[in-house]
Design a protein around this motif. Structure first.
Motif, PDB file in Angstrom:
ATOM      1  N   HIS A 288       0.786  -1.232   0.000  1.00  0.00           N
ATOM      2  CA  HIS A 288       0.000   0.000   0.000  1.00  0.00           C
ATOM      3  C   HIS A 288       0.814   1.276   0.000  1.00  0.00           C
ATOM      4  O   HIS A 288       0.288   2.338  -0.320  1.00  0.00           O
ATOM      5  N   ILE A 289       2.082   1.217   0.435  1.00  0.00           N
ATOM      6  CA  ILE A 289       2.890   2.446   0.439  1.00  0.00           C
ATOM      7  C   ILE A 289       4.130   2.255  -0.435  1.00  0.00           C
ATOM      8  O   ILE A 289       4.863   1.280  -0.298  1.00  0.00           O
ATOM      9  N   GLU A 290       4.325   3.245  -1.306  1.00  0.00           N
ATOM     10  CA  GLU A 290       5.563   3.287  -2.085  1.00  0.00           C
ATOM     11  C   GLU A 290       6.189   4.653  -1.860  1.00  0.00           C
ATOM     12  O   GLU A 290       5.511   5.676  -1.995  1.00  0.00           O
ATOM     13  N   TRP A 291       7.473   4.663  -1.511  1.00  0.00           N
ATOM     14  CA  TRP A 291       8.167   5.938  -1.305  1.00  0.00           C
ATOM     15  C   TRP A 291       9.122   6.175  -2.460  1.00  0.00           C
ATOM     16  O   TRP A 291       9.943   5.309  -2.784  1.00  0.00           O
ATOM     17  N   VAL A 292       9.002   7.342  -3.092  1.00  0.00           N
ATOM     18  CA  VAL A 292       9.893   7.670  -4.205  1.00  0.00           C
ATOM     19  C   VAL A 292      10.779   8.843  -3.788  1.00  0.00           C
ATOM     20  O   VAL A 292      10.296   9.962  -3.576  1.00  0.00           O
ATOM     21  N   ALA A 293      12.078   8.569  -3.643  1.00  0.00           N
ATOM     22  CA  ALA A 293      13.029   9.616  -3.254  1.00  0.00           C
ATOM     23  C   ALA A 293      13.181  10.633  -4.370  1.00  0.00           C
ATOM     24  O   ALA A 293      12.867  10.348  -5.533  1.00  0.00           O
TER      25      ALA A 293
END
Lengths: 423, 193
Positions: A240-245
């Motif tokens: 459910h969570i994707e982190w894009v730097a």
């Protein structure tokens, strides 16, 4: 109003004369002790209350536009549906109970040399010391993010109407939708806030809209409580969570509110709900009053929180440069007390003593799971500094039992800091 | 530790001397104690739901707790990290401040039936050291009366699991109690007004 007869008038005038003839000699002997506080958030309210608690002879006026204030802290729980707006609402009755004169008005200008504050309502308020606690304002760093876009793509970084808009959008979103949080560059209010928000929204999605997904599009490559948040993302929300730097293409530079599209350079990301949090600086009145440096924040003396740019004016809370303290609610509360003590000393002809400050910040990252960061600060060689050996993060291997206790202590933090600031 | 009042008097004596010989100026007791209020309430009066009240706790108990947090001998979520920020003299000065405040008993949600049953448990197992229904700070025991129930439960769980050392007398007393009795006496302490 009741009719005012001549006889009544004489009676009132007579009693007023009696009061002043008795009160006058005492007033002549005392130095003027007037404080005007601009802004009724955590730091402004705390300063007002603690000045009155320490010295009730000081006349404290607090100017705040809103009759009700919604705390930013715990507003992420409103987004997940775990908490009501009512529970993050505070009023100014508590401060009035401490004898603070609360005026609901907007400060339009501050005259540092003339020692007076002007309001939109036409008031001029004289002061001996002024405290500016304006919180943050937004920088125009994202193309297309104007007033209308703010309603379509709420920042919800000042709690209240914005929080409600974002919650309603989440509720209206179909299952399978995509939520994006555009996280701001440093420095900004509540460094762990966007990531706690991701966890809170993801809890809602898991429970109600399990086919949906949340993407954090970040202006940074690292953030507060980094390891602990990454642990929580993979422990609870792997789907459910994707982190894009930023370096991976996360930094949003432009938005199109009409089509709910976020742009990273030329790459378009169309989403269902966009929570866009712009870059920040001190609240507008601090800039107008000449309290900010070239980066838009207010330099202060760490002992008194008096501005180094304008004498007689103190700046507390998120607007001030109090590093190494973060721009957090607890820090704002702690700064308000230091500022209050300094003002009480200064108005009574004493030298302000050494300050002591603490930050404690909780993030609720999963079901019955909270993490925290804490630190103790003092003044070292004239500058605010961390006390060596103190503070730090929740250990990564803390047991489920201890993480559950942190939730209960997070709620205790919330109830007590509300009460300590406004109660 | 236990209910040894002689030891307490000696401890306070040594505290006083340490305070007197302190050369470096610290922030005032009130300045430091005010930093606790964000979690423990204005003037140590917690509005809950879990953080304990600090108003009126004894100097010895405060000092003992902070040192145990510092050394890691008492389980903590966050207090171990915070306690490390204060020197011995600073801890003593905060202890003096909180001890000078009147004991505060919060209005804590509790089960009245359990609290009633807990009154008997208290009389037979706890009253000797936790005087006045847990409201007396005249020794090295913490104030239990009017403390928030989750905190009372965490504290007892830590004692029973062995993560926090129990004074010998307490160990003996607790051993004789059933889980229900322990639960009841915690409600009894929480119910004190």
């Amino acid at each position: 109003m009741a009719s005012f007869t001549r006889r009544k008038f004489l009676k009132v005038a007579g009693s007023a004369a009696a009061v002043s003839s008795l009160g006058f000699p005492a007033i002549v002997g005392a130095a003027s002790k007037k404080v005007v506080i601009v802004g009724g958030g955590v730091s402004g309210a705390t300063t007002a209350k603690y000045i009155r608690m320490a010295d009730s002879s000081i006349d404290v006026t607090l100017v705040e536009p809103n009759k009700e204030y919604y705390t930013c802290f715990m507003s992420n729980e409103v987004l997940s549906g775990h908490r009501t707006m009512e529970s993050i609402k505070v009023t100014y009755d508590g401060l009035r109970g401490h004898g603070v004169n609360v005026i609901h008005d907007t400060v339009t200008d501050i005259d540092a040399a003339g020692k007076k504050v002007m309001t939109a309502g036409g008031k001029t308020l004289a002061f001996d010391r002024c405290v500016v606690a304006p919180g943050i304002s937004f920088i125009d760093n994202i193309e297309g993010y104007d007033g209308d876009a703010m309603k379509a793509m709420p920042h919800a970084w000042k709690a209240g109407e914005q929080t409600v808009i974002l919650r309603k959008q989440l509720e209206a979103m179909p299952d399978g939708g995509v939520v994006a949080i555009a996280a701001p560059p440093n420095p900004f209010r509540c460094p762990p806030g966007p990531y706690e928000r991701a966890c809170q929204i993801a809890m809602y999605l898991q429970a109600k809209k399990p086919k949906s997904k949340l993407i954090i599009m970040d202006s940074k490559d690292k953030f507060s409580k980094f390891g602990l948040f990454k642990q929580a993302f993979s422990r609870y929300f792997p789907n459910h969570i994707e982190w894009v730097a930023a370096k991976a293409g996360g930094k949003v530079t432009r938005v199109d509110a009409k089509s709910n599209t976020l742009y990273v350079g030329d790459t378009a990301h169309k989403v269902d709900v966009a929570n866009v949090i712009p870059a920040q600086r001190a609240g507008a009145i601090a800039i107008k009053a000449g309290l900010t440096n070239d980066k838009g924040w207010c330099p202060i003396d760490g002992r008194t929180f008096e501005s180094t740019m304008q004498k007689g004016i103190h700046v507390v809370g998120d607007a001030s440069i109090a590093a190494p303290l973060p721009k957090s609610g607890y820090a704002a509360n702690s700064e308000g007390k230091v500022c209050a003590a300094a003002i009480v000393d200064m108005l009574n002809g004493r030298t302000p003593g050494d300050p002591a400050l603490v930050n404690t910040c909780y993030s609720i990252v999963g079901p019955n799971d909270a993490i925290s960061v804490a630190m103790v600060y003092d003044l070292q060689e004239g500058k605010l500094a961390k006390v060596k050996g103190s503070g730090g993060l929740t250990p990564k291997d803390a047991s489920a039992e201890m993480r559950g206790r942190e939730v209960q202590y997070a709620y205790s933090w919330f109830e007590n800091i509300k009460n300590d600031s406004w109660g | 530790m236990g209910c040894n009042k002689k030891a307490l008097v000696a401890l306070i004596g040594s505290v006083f001397m340490a305070g007197a010989s302190q050369v470096l100026a610290d922030p005032s007791a009130l300045m430091m104690a005010n930093t606790c209020a964000g979690c423990h309430g204005t003037e140590g009066k917690s509005v809950g739901p879990a953080s304990p009240n600090l108003a009126g706790i004894s100097e010895a108990y405060f000092i003992d707790s902070m040192n145990a947090f510092k050394e890691g001998t008492r389980p903590a979520t966050i207090m171990d990290r915070i306690a490390k920020g204060y020197s011995e003299s600073q801890i003593e000065s905060m202890a003096g401040y909180f001890a000078s405040l009147p004991v505060y008993k919060a209005s804590v949600p509790h089960d009245a039936g359990k609290a009633q049953m807990g009154a008997d448990v208290y009389d037979k197992g706890c009253a000797k050291c936790h005087d006045e229904n847990g409201a007396l700070a005249d020794d090295d025991a913490g104030i239990l009366a009017g403390q928030w129930l989750p905190w009372l439960k965490y504290s007892m769980a830590d004692f029973q699991s062995g993560h926090r050392e129990m004074p010998k007398k307490m160990k003996k007393a607790v051993k004789k109690l059933s889980d229900d009795e322990i639960e009841a006496v915690l409600h009894f302490f929480a119910s004190q007004k």
